[in-house]
Motif scaffolding. Sequence first.
Motif, PDB file in Angstrom:
ATOM      1  N   ASP A  55      -6.610   4.033  -4.596  1.00  0.00           N
ATOM      2  CA  ASP A  55      -6.006   5.148  -5.319  1.00  0.00           C
ATOM      3  C   ASP A  55      -5.284   6.028  -4.308  1.00  0.00           C
ATOM      4  OD1 ASP A  55      -5.297   7.356  -6.703  1.00  0.00           O
ATOM      5  OD2 ASP A  55      -7.270   7.731  -7.575  1.00  0.00           O
ATOM      6  N   PRO A  56      -3.963   6.091  -4.364  1.00  0.00           N
ATOM      7  CA  PRO A  56      -3.265   6.911  -3.369  1.00  0.00           C
ATOM      8  C   PRO A  56      -3.459   8.405  -3.601  1.00  0.00           C
ATOM      9  CG  PRO A  56      -1.712   6.057  -4.959  1.00  0.00           C
ATOM     10  CD  PRO A  56      -3.047   5.471  -5.316  1.00  0.00           C
ATOM     11  N   GLY A  57      -4.192   8.771  -4.605  1.00  0.00           N
ATOM     12  CA  GLY A  57      -4.419  10.187  -4.885  1.00  0.00           C
ATOM     13  C   GLY A  57      -3.131  10.848  -5.323  1.00  0.00           C
ATOM     14  N   ARG A  58      -2.932  12.082  -4.949  1.00  0.00           N
ATOM     15  CA  ARG A  58      -1.669  12.744  -5.228  1.00  0.00           C
ATOM     16  C   ARG A  58      -0.598  11.933  -4.512  1.00  0.00           C
ATOM     17  NH1 ARG A  58       1.673  16.099  -2.878  1.00  0.00           N
ATOM     18  NH2 ARG A  58       0.412  16.108  -0.987  1.00  0.00           N
ATOM     19  N   PRO A  89       2.188  10.944  -2.377  1.00  0.00           N
ATOM     20  CA  PRO A  89       3.086  11.507  -1.369  1.00  0.00           C
ATOM     21  C   PRO A  89       4.438  10.799  -1.442  1.00  0.00           C
ATOM     22  CG  PRO A  89       1.713   9.856  -0.351  1.00  0.00           C
ATOM     23  CD  PRO A  89       1.317   9.907  -1.811  1.00  0.00           C
ATOM     24  N   ARG A  90       5.421  11.359  -0.756  1.00  0.00           N
ATOM     25  CA  ARG A  90       6.672  10.624  -0.576  1.00  0.00           C
ATOM     26  C   ARG A  90       6.337   9.379   0.239  1.00  0.00           C
ATOM     27  NH1 ARG A  90      11.510  12.242   3.216  1.00  0.00           N
ATOM     28  NH2 ARG A  90      13.240  11.100   2.276  1.00  0.00           N
ATOM     29  N   SER A  91       6.958   8.265  -0.111  1.00  0.00           N
ATOM     30  CA  SER A  91       6.563   7.004   0.514  1.00  0.00           C
ATOM     31  C   SER A  91       6.770   7.049   2.023  1.00  0.00           C
ATOM     32  CB  SER A  91       7.367   5.851  -0.081  1.00  0.00           C
ATOM     33  OG  SER A  91       8.715   5.942   0.323  1.00  0.00           O
ATOM     34  N   VAL A  92       5.927   6.308   2.701  1.00  0.00           N
ATOM     35  CA  VAL A  92       6.100   6.149   4.141  1.00  0.00           C
ATOM     36  C   VAL A  92       7.498   5.588   4.430  1.00  0.00           C
ATOM     37  CG1 VAL A  92       5.345   4.787   6.140  1.00  0.00           C
ATOM     38  CG2 VAL A  92       3.646   5.870   4.630  1.00  0.00           C
ATOM     39  N   ALA A  93       7.913   4.617   3.629  1.00  0.00           N
ATOM     40  CA  ALA A  93       9.229   3.997   3.823  1.00  0.00           C
ATOM     41  C   ALA A  93      10.334   5.046   3.823  1.00  0.00           C
ATOM     42  CB  ALA A  93       9.489   2.960   2.732  1.00  0.00           C
ATOM     43  N   GLY A 121       0.778  -1.240   0.000  1.00  0.00           N
ATOM     44  CA  GLY A 121       0.000   0.000   0.000  1.00  0.00           C
ATOM     45  C   GLY A 121       0.806   1.285   0.000  1.00  0.00           C
ATOM     46  N   ASP A 122       2.109   1.174   0.157  1.00  0.00           N
ATOM     47  CA  ASP A 122       2.954   2.371   0.219  1.00  0.00           C
ATOM     48  C   ASP A 122       3.411   2.736  -1.196  1.00  0.00           C
ATOM     49  OD1 ASP A 122       4.398   4.447   1.363  1.00  0.00           O
ATOM     50  OD2 ASP A 122       6.096   3.179   1.910  1.00  0.00           O
ATOM     51  N   PRO A 123       3.108   3.951  -1.675  1.00  0.00           N
ATOM     52  CA  PRO A 123       3.416   4.276  -3.078  1.00  0.00           C
ATOM     53  C   PRO A 123       4.880   4.668  -3.290  1.00  0.00           C
ATOM     54  CG  PRO A 123       2.305   6.113  -2.027  1.00  0.00           C
ATOM     55  CD  PRO A 123       2.426   5.035  -0.978  1.00  0.00           C
ATOM     56  N   ILE A 124       5.554   3.900  -4.135  1.00  0.00           N
ATOM     57  CA  ILE A 124       6.956   4.146  -4.450  1.00  0.00           C
ATOM     58  C   ILE A 124       7.035   4.580  -5.909  1.00  0.00           C
ATOM     59  CG2 ILE A 124       9.261   3.162  -4.405  1.00  0.00           C
ATOM     60  CD1 ILE A 124       8.010   2.665  -1.739  1.00  0.00           C
ATOM     61  N   THR A 125       7.367   5.830  -6.132  1.00  0.00           N
ATOM     62  CA  THR A 125       7.557   6.252  -7.523  1.00  0.00           C
ATOM     63  C   THR A 125       8.846   5.652  -8.054  1.00  0.00           C
ATOM     64  OG1 THR A 125       8.724   8.245  -6.809  1.00  0.00           O
ATOM     65  CG2 THR A 125       6.340   8.430  -7.138  1.00  0.00           C
ATOM     66  N   ALA A 142      10.184  14.736   8.496  1.00  0.00           N
ATOM     67  CA  ALA A 142       9.564  13.620   7.767  1.00  0.00           C
ATOM     68  C   ALA A 142       8.912  12.642   8.729  1.00  0.00           C
ATOM     69  CB  ALA A 142      10.619  12.913   6.915  1.00  0.00           C
ATOM     70  N   LEU A 143       9.565  12.405   9.838  1.00  0.00           N
ATOM     71  CA  LEU A 143       9.031  11.439  10.791  1.00  0.00           C
ATOM     72  C   LEU A 143       7.759  11.961  11.456  1.00  0.00           C
ATOM     73  CD1 LEU A 143       9.585   8.651  11.979  1.00  0.00           C
ATOM     74  CD2 LEU A 143      10.952   9.738  13.753  1.00  0.00           C
ATOM     75  N   LEU A 144       7.769  13.228  11.825  1.00  0.00           N
ATOM     76  CA  LEU A 144       6.545  13.825  12.376  1.00  0.00           C
ATOM     77  C   LEU A 144       5.414  13.737  11.363  1.00  0.00           C
ATOM     78  CD1 LEU A 144       8.007  17.006  14.108  1.00  0.00           C
ATOM     79  CD2 LEU A 144       6.635  15.238  15.235  1.00  0.00           C
ATOM     80  N   ASP A 145       5.757  13.984  10.120  1.00  0.00           N
ATOM     81  CA  ASP A 145       4.763  13.953   9.047  1.00  0.00           C
ATOM     82  C   ASP A 145       4.176  12.551   8.876  1.00  0.00           C
ATOM     83  OD1 ASP A 145       3.360  15.011   6.769  1.00  0.00           O
ATOM     84  OD2 ASP A 145       4.813  13.927   5.535  1.00  0.00           O
ATOM     85  N   VAL A 146       5.029  11.572   8.821  1.00  0.00           N
ATOM     86  CA  VAL A 146       4.547  10.226   8.513  1.00  0.00           C
ATOM     87  C   VAL A 146       3.846   9.596   9.714  1.00  0.00           C
ATOM     88  CG1 VAL A 146       6.586   8.831   9.105  1.00  0.00           C
ATOM     89  CG2 VAL A 146       5.137   8.157   7.214  1.00  0.00           C
TER      90      VAL A 146
END
Lengths: 349, 349, 349, 349
Positions: free
Chosen positions: C187-190, C192-196, C130-134, D234-238
């Motif tokens: 659909d992740p929508g816009r 985001p930078r991946s959670v990872a 589920g985490d989006p990786i471009t 980033a960590l606060l954000d995620v």
Amino acid sequence: MATSRFRSDEAALDTFYEDLSDKHLQPLWKLHGLLTPAPEVRAIPYRWCADDLAKLGRRAGDLVPIDRGGDRRVLAMSNPGLGGAPYISSTLWAAVQYLQPHESAPAHRHTPAALRFVLDGEGVYTLVDGDPITMARGDLVLTPSWTFHEHHNPGDVPMMWLDVLDLPVVAALDAVFFEAADGPAPDPGRLPRSVAERRWGGGAGLAPAGVSDLPPHSPLLVYRWQDTDAALDALLDVENTADATIRFRDPGRDRDVMPTMRCEMRRVLAGTTTHRERQTGTRVSAVLDGSGTVVLGGDAFDLSPGDVFVVPSWCTHQLHARTRLDLFTTSDSPVLEALHLHRSEQVDA
Amino acid sequence: MATSRFRSDEAALDTFYEDLSDKHLQPLWKLHGLLTPAPEVRAIPYRWCADDLAKLGRRAGDLVPIDRGGDRRVLAMSNPGLGGAPYISSTLWAAVQYLQPHESAPAHRHTPAALRFVLDGEGVYTLVDGDPITMARGDLVLTPSWTFHEHHNPGDVPMMWLDVLDLPVVAALDAVFFEAADGPAPDPGRLPRSVAERRWGGGAGLAPAGVSDLPPHSPLLVYRWQDTDAALDALLDVENTADATIRFRDPGRDRDVMPTMRCEMRRVLAGTTTHRERQTGTRVSAVLDGSGTVVLGGDAFDLSPGDVFVVPSWCTHQLHARTRLDLFTTSDSPVLEALHLHRSEQVDA
Amino acid sequence: MATSRFRSDEAALDTFYEDLSDKHLQPLWKLHGLLTPAPEVRAIPYRWCADDLAKLGRRAGDLVPIDRGGDRRVLAMSNPGLGGAPYISSTLWAAVQYLQPHESAPAHRHTPAALRFVLDGEGVYTLVDGDPITMARGDLVLTPSWTFHEHHNPGDVPMMWLDVLDLPVVAALDAVFFEAADGPAPDPGRLPRSVAERRWGGGAGLAPAGVSDLPPHSPLLVYRWQDTDAALDALLDVENTADATIRFRDPGRDRDVMPTMRCEMRRVLAGTTTHRERQTGTRVSAVLDGSGTVVLGGDAFDLSPGDVFVVPSWCTHQLHARTRLDLFTTSDSPVLEALHLHRSEQVDA
Amino acid sequence: MATSRFRSDEAALDTFYEDLSDKHLQPLWKLHGLLTPAPEVRAIPYRWCADDLAKLGRRAGDLVPIDRGGDRRVLAMSNPGLGGAPYISSTLWAAVQYLQPHESAPAHRHTPAALRFVLDGEGVYTLVDGDPITMARGDLVLTPSWTFHEHHNPGDVPMMWLDVLDLPVVAALDAVFFEAADGPAPDPGRLPRSVAERRWGGGAGLAPAGVSDLPPHSPLLVYRWQDTDAALDALLDVENTADATIRFRDPGRDRDVMPTMRCEMRRVLAGTTTHRERQTGTRVSAVLDGSGTVVLGGDAFDLSPGDVFVVPSWCTHQLHARTRLDLFTTSDSPVLEALHLHRSEQVDA
């Protein structure tokens, strides 16, 4: 670097030092002895004679009831260099414990870890978290950090043994916790072989399958002299040396019996002199059998069965065995190794 | 997603497939059976009877000289599901080896690791890198990867034992190396207790101090039946169960005896039925003593002393002990665990 | 050893061999090629040209809908030595995957682990659990064992990338599991930078405090080309060499990105020839940038951007960089190392 | 247990105690405070104000040449509870160090490990085993155990920073060694980016391939504020929390930056109050930015940028951020964890 810019009048400095003191600050340049070329160790090399320990232990047994403070009848070896502190070195506590017939030392637990090594006699058993461990000459018994332990002497003769704890380390880290157990000790009835030995004492490399959640110490809890003795003989035989050392270890994992203490048994054949060595950390040794001499730094001490001696950090040590010498040693080496502060060297002249 | 844009005429596709083939490419959508919901295992559950193994071993001993290819008189169990491959499963090789009186199997070494488990008899010794390991009923002997090993039968009766190797795994990884030793085998004379046992067999948690540079396998090399038997009894006693398993381990480190094979001995009391379980990876089991039944998937097999059976990956298995059953099992579990591909579950109905 | 006692008449032997076969046993002395002096590797050294891969990928995109079996439009590189098996070697699967504009490859998971390396283009994103990786040129994306993954191309241009899986290893261990995800992709929508990356991509040695229960693979999941490129430059600078290699690693633990695959990026300066080496295990390499030659065993292959080649186990390899060469390599080295089957050597003439 | 048998007349006891003392033994039942229910910690919670540190640092710079003893112009925070010892707690040393323009603190090394955290300013560089590490606000610089280190201020403004050492731990273990370097400091000329950063600072999970023989500490040596700041955001954000902590770690191995000290940076958003917690071991914290309050045990201390405070072992601590608070903390947690003496708990009322 020019120092002329420094307004080093003494009055200004005195005021400055007072202001520092007010704010709980200290100038490094006025401190000495913090960073020394080699360890400046206050503990000195010392040996306690078996005879003294035995006589004073018996007198304690005659004079002092076990429930008089601390619930243990224990005589702590106080290193003469430590200004009266009840420690054998800056990192270890060592003592003899004496139990009269039909006496019990009730259950408690504490974060300092302890080991018991039996220099003579038998008959006492120690419950470790309820598991009964009989104790006899040459046995090593662990009562690891935060395990409940109690000692019972159901027999008709007194018994004495050596205790070593990592108490000074735990105290220096401000991590001492203590708890007394509730209620009377359970009576294990006829003493079975300990659970620890039935589960973990099955021989080298034999372990129960599928065990998880092991404690941070050896689950074996006791190492019997019969096994240690045979292992020393076999090792001397196979290595064809005059000096062999068995290390007591966690049977399931690659480590010492407890996170803070290493335990070893060394056998030195008659007429042999060992290498002269030193290392960081304290070693406490006890003579199980044999006689000889140990040279600690510049001092020689005669050794007889039951003697206990301490090798402070970075002090050289060398053994001469007059008769075959069996020597139990415990040390804080696991601490120094874990913190990458361990150094050792051979310093044969 | 509309697919109308795809020009899916068959002629174009055929040409495309030919062009792919020319360039050594294959279209995933034409491949089947690559990613299956659960393992599709070609090896089937199977049992080899002790009686057949014994008789055929003897016939091999009578008919075939040991120096006829491979320098080993070995009968490999060939899983009926593997289309004639000489493997007991996709990951393990299992075989019986037969040595006539006064015969020797000369020294060689190979990257596939091997173990020997003695189902009956005694008298042979195996040199592992020159160290003589006597072999008797119930003993487990290791000849780890890349150690020289040779078998000698100095006595007057033939002897047979079970060999298990990780050969299919090593072959699948294209990592098989082999080397024959030079010259004749050294004669160890009167057989001493092995160096391995004198150094590492001293009992649970007793190890030589100061050892480094240990090999990637158990330095103990042999596990004696007397110890295993006693350990099983003690474990059954302390756990108060009807079914106990001892795992053979590296005595110095927290791991299996070899990087690719786990070894265990299980004792199931008479009248007991075990849980029905399955796991990824192959298990090869041999009955040391007792009788009963094993249910593998949907098939039941009677078990008698000396029988060998294989449990393929993800196949359920369940034991019923008619009399007390002692079962040796080896598996590739360390491989599956190292690669994080190990799964297991209990599937009792 | 006299062999005269062996009754080696051919008729008896034939009967014996038949009886063995009946009992699913095979005589070792009739088997050949099992234990070879060095690995006998069926896979051969081979290179797939970027141009072929690109053209055939495009044709697949034009001819074959993505939902035609397997839900992936993938062309697998089939090693010419493996007799038609769809594997690039005995241990690795390698392929190019092609996604048309506005196409999606739906979510599934399997125990074989996969990595994606982007040789050109951008625009696709992969959801890993589920985490989006471009994905863009030079990026390495992980879809580790048993993580759900799906690929989406929301843009207007097709995109192709390299897939490598450990499928043959997992298949050889009979440990393949597969599961398709339920329902449509979220659909992740816009994007985001991946959670990872937000959690683990903060820079060398910076990690969230207090994290436990980490997965058995790198939690970072993606390594960006910008970082890799800069790291290579810095390493070449500080080592003052003409050839530097960055290893992609788990940022929190001392290990490779996944338990079965090592990933590295190598930069070889123009005009440089590397050492000639070999090791056990397979290497799959892809040229990100630059041109030159690779010599694999006795064969030389020209290299251009986008080319992919395989170095089978124990095959020597040596690079010559005509222009500065950036080479991505993945291998099964973690498998061979975990099983202590790794060997390597430099074989410069 | 009857105590009537004990001949507890005081005269006999007095003689006995004298005899014990002669033999350097102490009776446990007369000792108190050894095994306490919870740690009895002499160090008290305390905060040193930035303003005092800055003013006194400047006065030291004006009054005292750097070569006046110890070659460092350092003001050590002396915990008011420790009776004049120059330590911030029983396990840590903390100090501010002040360097005038064009001054240098020459190279030496010692077994106590040190870290430098820059609360303000820039311009100094530290050579760690010859590798030049520039220092600026928010940077964390390591000078691990037994690495040579020296500080140079080539600029025109003075600079001050926070030093923290594990000196009390190393001293308690009798393991302090010290060595001054020979000769003058090498001039690194124009300061390049450090070797440590070029080799290890390439981003999360990127490491030089094939490195072995790593030191027992983080090879990265410096963590830059720009990276830490971004990682916190980033960590606060995620995590979508108001409070996040980044741990500084060895980039190549699963451990803290040094064997004895953990380093973390915490960001608490304005208006937030953190959980009230406590743990064994000392924490030393410094405010990089923001204002608020810390409650230590029963005492509240206002916090401003540059303030330093100590949380002794087992003392509760809780933060309230008036504005966004950035707090650097170092602790001896790796020591307590290695010895299995770590305890922590949340004690929210």
